[in-house]
Design a protein around this motif. Structure first.
Motif, PDB file in Angstrom:
ATOM      1  N   SER A   1     -94.161 -28.007  55.593  1.00 50.77           N
ATOM      2  CA  SER A   1     -92.951 -27.761  54.801  1.00 50.77           C
ATOM      3  C   SER A   1     -93.206 -26.899  53.571  1.00 50.77           C
ATOM      4  O   SER A   1     -92.257 -26.369  52.982  1.00 50.77           O
ATOM      5  CB  SER A   1     -92.333 -29.093  54.374  1.00 50.77           C
TER       6      SER A   1
ATOM      7  N   GLU B   1     -85.385 -30.390  48.634  1.00 53.04           N
ATOM      8  CA  GLU B   1     -86.210 -31.284  49.440  1.00 53.04           C
ATOM      9  C   GLU B   1     -87.617 -31.478  48.857  1.00 53.04           C
ATOM     10  O   GLU B   1     -88.347 -32.367  49.284  1.00 53.04           O
ATOM     11  CB  GLU B   1     -86.331 -30.758  50.875  1.00 53.04           C
ATOM     12  N   ASP B   2     -87.993 -30.651  47.905  1.00 50.39           N
ATOM     13  CA  ASP B   2     -89.292 -30.798  47.244  1.00 50.39           C
ATOM     14  C   ASP B   2     -89.245 -31.838  46.127  1.00 50.39           C
ATOM     15  O   ASP B   2     -90.287 -32.164  45.541  1.00 50.39           O
ATOM     16  CB  ASP B   2     -89.735 -29.457  46.654  1.00 50.39           C
TER      17      ASP B   2
END
Length: 115
Positions: free
Chosen positions: A62, A88-89
């Motif tokens: 990712s 999403e991090d």
């Protein structure tokens, strides 16, 4: 005993960058790998990136192409350059150092990416 202290976390907009730093309380000559993990709310801690004693690196799928792990010259620091961040991090990022005898963790630093 080795203490690890992370810094560099914070709030950033999507597409932005942050650089995390991890400093050990002393030089760790016997380390085998230094790495960064992250843990999002309700999820397990996951490997983000690792760099071995020989300089080999490995990244979670990712973050490939966006994050770069590196070591300081003093052998007691490790960095994580994070570019093109996305929501999403968002997680707590932990520094990790493995030696032949032990494993050490930092206290974590929060990274929050807003959309």
């Amino acid at each position: 005993q080795v203490q690890l202290v992370e810094s560099g976390g914070g709030l950033v907009q999507a597409g932005g960058s942050l650089r995390l730093s991890c400093a050990a309380s002393r030089s760790i000559f016997s380390f085998t790998a230094m790495g960064w993990y992250h843990q999002a709310p309700g999820k397990q801690r996951e490997l983000v990136a690792v760099i071995t004693r020989g300089g080999a690196t490995n990244y979670a799928d990712s973050v490939k192409g966006r994050f770069t792990i590196s070591r300081g010259i003093a052998k007691n620091t490790v960095y994580l350059q994070m570019n093109n961040l996305n929501p999403e991090d968002t997680a707590v990022y932990y520094c990790n150092v493995k030696t032949y005898e032990d494993e050490y963790w930092g206290q974590g630093t929060q990274v929050t990416v807003s959309s």
